[in-house]
Design an enzyme around this catalytic site. Structure first.
Site, PDB file in Angstrom:
ATOM      1  N   ARG A 159     -21.338  40.408   4.756  1.00  0.00           N
ATOM      2  CA  ARG A 159     -22.710  40.101   5.139  1.00  0.00           C
ATOM      3  C   ARG A 159     -23.026  38.667   4.721  1.00  0.00           C
ATOM      4  O   ARG A 159     -22.532  38.201   3.699  1.00  0.00           O
ATOM      5  CB  ARG A 159     -23.695  41.035   4.425  1.00  0.00           C
ATOM      6  CG  ARG A 159     -23.737  42.452   4.973  1.00  0.00           C
ATOM      7  CD  ARG A 159     -24.789  43.274   4.264  1.00  0.00           C
ATOM      8  NE  ARG A 159     -24.459  43.526   2.884  1.00  0.00           N
ATOM      9  CZ  ARG A 159     -24.911  42.870   1.838  1.00  0.00           C
ATOM     10  NH1 ARG A 159     -25.773  41.875   2.006  1.00  0.00           N
ATOM     11  NH2 ARG A 159     -24.537  43.164   0.609  1.00  0.00           N
TER      12      ARG A 159
ATOM     13  N   TYR B  28     -18.967  41.321  11.898  1.00  0.00           N
ATOM     14  CA  TYR B  28     -18.754  42.074  10.651  1.00  0.00           C
ATOM     15  C   TYR B  28     -19.794  43.204  10.528  1.00  0.00           C
ATOM     16  O   TYR B  28     -20.994  42.981  10.756  1.00  0.00           O
ATOM     17  CB  TYR B  28     -18.837  41.149   9.418  1.00  0.00           C
ATOM     18  CG  TYR B  28     -18.898  41.979   8.152  1.00  0.00           C
ATOM     19  CD1 TYR B  28     -17.743  42.599   7.670  1.00  0.00           C
ATOM     20  CD2 TYR B  28     -20.102  42.230   7.513  1.00  0.00           C
ATOM     21  CE1 TYR B  28     -17.801  43.430   6.563  1.00  0.00           C
ATOM     22  CE2 TYR B  28     -20.173  43.059   6.397  1.00  0.00           C
ATOM     23  CZ  TYR B  28     -19.013  43.654   5.927  1.00  0.00           C
ATOM     24  OH  TYR B  28     -19.078  44.503   4.843  1.00  0.00           O
TER      25      TYR B  28
ATOM     26  N   LYS C  73     -27.760  48.304   7.818  1.00  0.00           N
ATOM     27  CA  LYS C  73     -28.616  47.488   6.951  1.00  0.00           C
ATOM     28  C   LYS C  73     -29.875  47.032   7.694  1.00  0.00           C
ATOM     29  O   LYS C  73     -30.949  46.952   7.116  1.00  0.00           O
ATOM     30  CB  LYS C  73     -27.835  46.271   6.456  1.00  0.00           C
ATOM     31  CG  LYS C  73     -26.570  46.635   5.692  1.00  0.00           C
ATOM     32  CD  LYS C  73     -26.871  47.520   4.532  1.00  0.00           C
ATOM     33  CE  LYS C  73     -25.618  47.882   3.764  1.00  0.00           C
ATOM     34  NZ  LYS C  73     -25.883  48.791   2.656  1.00  0.00           N
TER      35      LYS C  73
ATOM     36  N   HIS D  53     -31.591  51.756  -0.636  1.00  0.00           N
ATOM     37  CA  HIS D  53     -30.141  51.535  -0.685  1.00  0.00           C
ATOM     38  C   HIS D  53     -29.576  52.501  -1.727  1.00  0.00           C
ATOM     39  O   HIS D  53     -29.200  52.085  -2.827  1.00  0.00           O
ATOM     40  CB  HIS D  53     -29.901  50.070  -1.082  1.00  0.00           C
ATOM     41  CG  HIS D  53     -28.497  49.595  -0.895  1.00  0.00           C
ATOM     42  ND1 HIS D  53     -27.968  48.539  -1.583  1.00  0.00           N
ATOM     43  CD2 HIS D  53     -27.506  50.038  -0.082  1.00  0.00           C
ATOM     44  CE1 HIS D  53     -26.721  48.337  -1.207  1.00  0.00           C
ATOM     45  NE2 HIS D  53     -26.410  49.237  -0.301  1.00  0.00           N
TER      46      HIS D  53
ATOM     47  N   SER E  35     -24.299  46.656  -3.572  1.00  0.00           N
ATOM     48  CA  SER E  35     -23.103  46.790  -2.741  1.00  0.00           C
ATOM     49  C   SER E  35     -21.842  46.673  -3.580  1.00  0.00           C
ATOM     50  O   SER E  35     -21.765  45.818  -4.478  1.00  0.00           O
ATOM     51  CB  SER E  35     -23.088  45.674  -1.695  1.00  0.00           C
ATOM     52  OG  SER E  35     -24.314  45.638  -1.020  1.00  0.00           O
TER      53      SER E  35
ATOM     54  N   CYS F  61     -20.541  48.570  -5.825  1.00  0.00           N
ATOM     55  CA  CYS F  61     -20.647  48.955  -7.243  1.00  0.00           C
ATOM     56  C   CYS F  61     -20.383  50.441  -7.433  1.00  0.00           C
ATOM     57  O   CYS F  61     -20.771  51.019  -8.448  1.00  0.00           O
ATOM     58  CB  CYS F  61     -22.018  48.613  -7.803  1.00  0.00           C
ATOM     59  SG  CYS F  61     -22.240  46.846  -8.060  1.00  0.00           S
TER      60      CYS F  61
ATOM     61  N   ASP G  45     -24.867  55.637   1.007  1.00  0.00           N
ATOM     62  CA  ASP G  45     -25.374  54.258   1.051  1.00  0.00           C
ATOM     63  C   ASP G  45     -26.887  54.160   1.244  1.00  0.00           C
ATOM     64  O   ASP G  45     -27.497  53.243   0.720  1.00  0.00           O
ATOM     65  CB  ASP G  45     -24.662  53.493   2.182  1.00  0.00           C
ATOM     66  CG  ASP G  45     -24.828  51.982   2.087  1.00  0.00           C
ATOM     67  OD1 ASP G  45     -24.778  51.451   0.966  1.00  0.00           O
ATOM     68  OD2 ASP G  45     -25.020  51.337   3.127  1.00  0.00           O
TER      69      ASP G  45
ATOM     70  N   ARG H 261     -12.660  47.309   4.779  1.00  0.00           N
ATOM     71  CA  ARG H 261     -13.479  48.519   4.918  1.00  0.00           C
ATOM     72  C   ARG H 261     -12.777  49.632   5.691  1.00  0.00           C
ATOM     73  O   ARG H 261     -11.897  49.377   6.510  1.00  0.00           O
ATOM     74  CB  ARG H 261     -14.762  48.167   5.678  1.00  0.00           C
ATOM     75  CG  ARG H 261     -15.652  47.136   4.983  1.00  0.00           C
ATOM     76  CD  ARG H 261     -16.455  47.765   3.902  1.00  0.00           C
ATOM     77  NE  ARG H 261     -17.270  46.815   3.160  1.00  0.00           N
ATOM     78  CZ  ARG H 261     -18.477  47.106   2.662  1.00  0.00           C
ATOM     79  NH1 ARG H 261     -18.998  48.296   2.838  1.00  0.00           N
ATOM     80  NH2 ARG H 261     -19.143  46.209   1.963  1.00  0.00           N
TER      81      ARG H 261
ATOM     82  N   GLY I  76     -14.525  60.151 -12.380  1.00  0.00           N
ATOM     83  CA  GLY I  76     -14.868  61.569 -12.550  1.00  0.00           C
ATOM     84  C   GLY I  76     -15.643  61.834 -13.838  1.00  0.00           C
ATOM     85  O   GLY I  76     -16.482  62.750 -13.903  1.00  0.00           O
TER      86      GLY I  76
HETATM   87  C1  OXD Z   1     -23.201  46.847   1.710  1.00  0.00           C
HETATM   88  C2  OXD Z   1     -22.591  47.917   2.518  1.00  0.00           C
HETATM   89  O1  OXD Z   1     -22.857  45.664   1.871  1.00  0.00           O
HETATM   90  O2  OXD Z   1     -22.965  49.087   2.324  1.00  0.00           O
HETATM   91  O3  OXD Z   1     -24.068  47.186   0.894  1.00  0.00           O
HETATM   92  O4  OXD Z   1     -21.753  47.627   3.391  1.00  0.00           O
HETATM   93 MN    MN Z   2     -24.607  49.257   0.964  1.00  0.00          MN
END
Ligand code: OXD
Ligand code: MN
Length: 591
Positions: A78, A206, A215, A235, A257, A259, A284, A376, A501
């Site tokens: 992004r 992308y 998004k 989000h 994102s 994380c 997401d 991805r 976990g």
């Molecule tokens: C992001 C995604 O960039 O979910 O947050 O792709």
């Molecule tokens: Mn995201």
């Protein structure tokens, strides 16, 4: 609805037909193809994408129904610098967004799109964000000249006739136009027009810039609709925790994102938690609205996962590995000679040779990474063995807890619970996190990312905080709000908590707190677990001392943290609700 021949419109909606006609006259494609979402259509489009070299068919024995795509190397994430909120006034976009006057942006982008689809096909992609028949779902129509986008949208949304049926003859749909142009970063714009429920994206292919349901609609435009209509577009992942006794508790969690939202949403409890099960509703995005019974209800508007691949393996996320084992599109990973895919952190030995994400020969001795750090997978949610049956429930799921978490090497403890809603909003609003490869730019710098929404809030961030505070009045039984940090490091630079976990242990404490079943210890930050209520059983080499360390609160570090929070508060000062300023004062006095 009776099927029409492939590519033909299956609607008489006058406003939709008029708008598609108008955009066709603008973009001048050779052909307009209306997508219905059928299997036959998928096969036709996939075959065309393979013939044109846009997709490579992977080894169908190993990865049935899977395809591979390489993006332009200048177009792998992004781009926040090219993302605009074109609200009527600059103040409505606020100081955290790029703003451009709508008339000026329309003029510029329509200029770029004029004749841009000559010699190409314009695909009309009707899509539904949210379960069929849900009052919370929304319809979008994306016009795109990218077959890759169509095939991704088919996985990520409920695409085709289902959306047209939901829409009927209504004019209430998001208008999205996507033109790849020549994929030139100099002519890349992702522009949102909240007052017109419209998105125009040019110059990129992308995912986050061009799968307009994600998004652009579900978050940026969605957050504006939420403010107007009294709900929240966030989000956040949504998951259900099922106890051995069959009790199901749903929580939503906001992490920036890359994380670990997907990993957390698909968590498999460690052995010691026999009989416990985590169900994924979404990984997401959450749309949340007060229900008639006084609780907050959430739906996942998406139908697939657009997940980060590197680091995913049978240990870190077995459910994601299963989800991407079939009917998946891989983007920018490495390709092996036998038509398999590879990435850094995949199980097993690296292949002896491969083509990297740019198509160059690669061996384990190469200095370059085989897969792009933001490579991805696009996989249907139905492939996830832990998919919650409630993911299709038109009413959504009742949310008992909300979790905010960033990637923080220092200061922020593993877990604490905020004192009440306003305090929780303050903790969400002041969240910081290290930047990642999901967005173009420097990686690893701490920046304020309120509620993980900095790149996704479609209006003034100060008004967004006010909206969160106001929502409390409409929720009789508000979710409890928590902070987590899986990424705290010790002086040697090692992670202080194993994560993955084992995060089940944190979740278990959160669930018990949501149900008011256990007490907790008061600290200046909030409520933290008492040793007797936090289960470390079965954790090899992890002692209570280590837990105390990861939970420790260093007053000096926190005094600095409060000063760092000013970076955002000063920027937003004219718009900040006074409740947040008071919360800051209260925190300082507690410290
Ligand atoms: C992001 C995604 O960039 O979910 O947050 O792709
Ligand atoms: Mn995201």
């Amino acid at each position: 609805m009776t099927p029409s021949p492939p590519g033909q419109p299956n609607t008489h909606n006058p406003s939709l037909l008029a708008w598609v006609g108008e955009m066709t006259r603008l973009c001048k494609p050779d052909r307009v193809f209306w997508c219905c979402g059928s299997e036959m259509e998928k096969n036709i489009l996939t075959q065309e994408a393979v013939e044109r070299g846009i997709l490579i068919k992977l080894n169908q024995e190993k990865l049935p129904g899977c395809y591979y795509h390489r993006s332009n190397p200048n177009d792998v994430a992004r781009v926040e610098a090219c993302t605009y909120i074109c609200s009527t006034s600059e103040e409505d976009a606020g100081p955290t967004n790029n703003w451009a006057a709508p008339a000026e942006m329309y003029r510029k982008l329509y200029g770029l799109c004029d004749g841009a689809m000559k010699g190409r096909t314009m695909y009309v992609v009707p899509y539904l964000m949210g379960p069929a028949n849900s009052p919370m779902s929304k319809v979008g129509i994306e016009l795109t000249d990218s077959i890759y986008v169509v095939l991704n949208m088919r996985i990520m949304t409920r695409m085709g006739n289902v959306a047209l049926e939901h829409l009927g003859d209504s004019n209430d749909f998001n208008r999205g136009l996507h033109c790849m142009l020549d994929v030139n970063p100099e002519r890349r714009y992702i522009a949102h027009f909240p007052q017109d429920n419209t998105i125009i994206s040019v110059g990129s292919a992308y995912g986050g810039n061009v799968l307009l349901g994600k998004k652009c609609l579900a978050l940026r435009i969605g957050s504006c609709l939420g403010e107007k209509e009294g709900w929240l577009a966030e989000h956040m992942l949504i998951l259900g925790v099922e106890s051995p006794a069959g009790e199901k508790t749903f929580v939503a969690a906001a992490f920036p994102s890359s994380c670990g939202k997907t990993n957390f949403a698909m968590l498999i409890p460690p052995e010691h938690f026999k009989g416990w099960k985590i169900w994924t509703v979404g990984d997401d995005i959450a749309w949340m609205r007060p229900g008639a019974d006084g609780r907050l209800y959430a739906i996942n508007p998406e139908a697939g996962y657009f997940g980060v691949v590197p680091g995913t393996n049978r240990k870190s996320n077995p459910n994601a590995m299963e989800a991407m084992s079939r009917d998946t599109i891989y983007t920018n990973v490495a390709l092996t000679p036998d038509g398999d895919v590879w990435w850094e952190g995949k199980d097993g030995e690296p292949p002896k040779e491969a083509l990297d994400w740019k198509g160059n020969p690669w061996t384990p001795a190469s200095k370059e990474k085989a897969a792009h750090p933001n490579s991805r997978f696009t996989a249907p949610m139905r492939n996830n063995p832990a998919l919650a049956p409630e993911a299709d429930d038109p009413s959504g799921v009742p949310i008992s807890g909300i979790i905010f978490g960033g990637r923080r090497a220092s200061a922020v403890p593993l877990v604490y619970q905020t004192f009440y809603w306003i305090h929780g909003v303050y903790i969400g609003a002041t969240m910081g996190s290290e930047t990642t490869a999901a967005a173009a730019g420097t990686v690893g710098q701490v920046r304020r990312d309120p509620m993980a929404m900095l790149p996704f809030c479609g209006y003034n961030m100060g008004d967004y905080f006010t909206h969160w505070l106001k929502m409390r009045k409409h929720i009789k039984y508000p979710p409890k709000i928590f902070s987590v940090n899986w990424f705290r490091k010790n002086e040697q630079g090692n992670f202080m908590w194993p994560g993955f976990g084992e995060n089940m242990r944190v979740l278990k404490w959160i669930v018990d707190r949501c149900h008011g079943r256990i007490g907790a210890q008061e600290t200046p930050l909030g409520w933290v677990p008492r040793a007797e209520n936090f289960d470390l059983t079965g954790m090899k080499n992890y002692t209570h001392d280590m837990f105390e360390q990861v939970q420790s609160i260093d007053m000096n570090e926190w005094k600095k943290e409060v000063i760092l929070q000013d970076e955002l508060f000063i920027k937003l000062y004219p718009y900040l609700p006074k409740e947040l300023i008071f919360q800051r004062e209260l925190l300082i006095s507690r410290l």
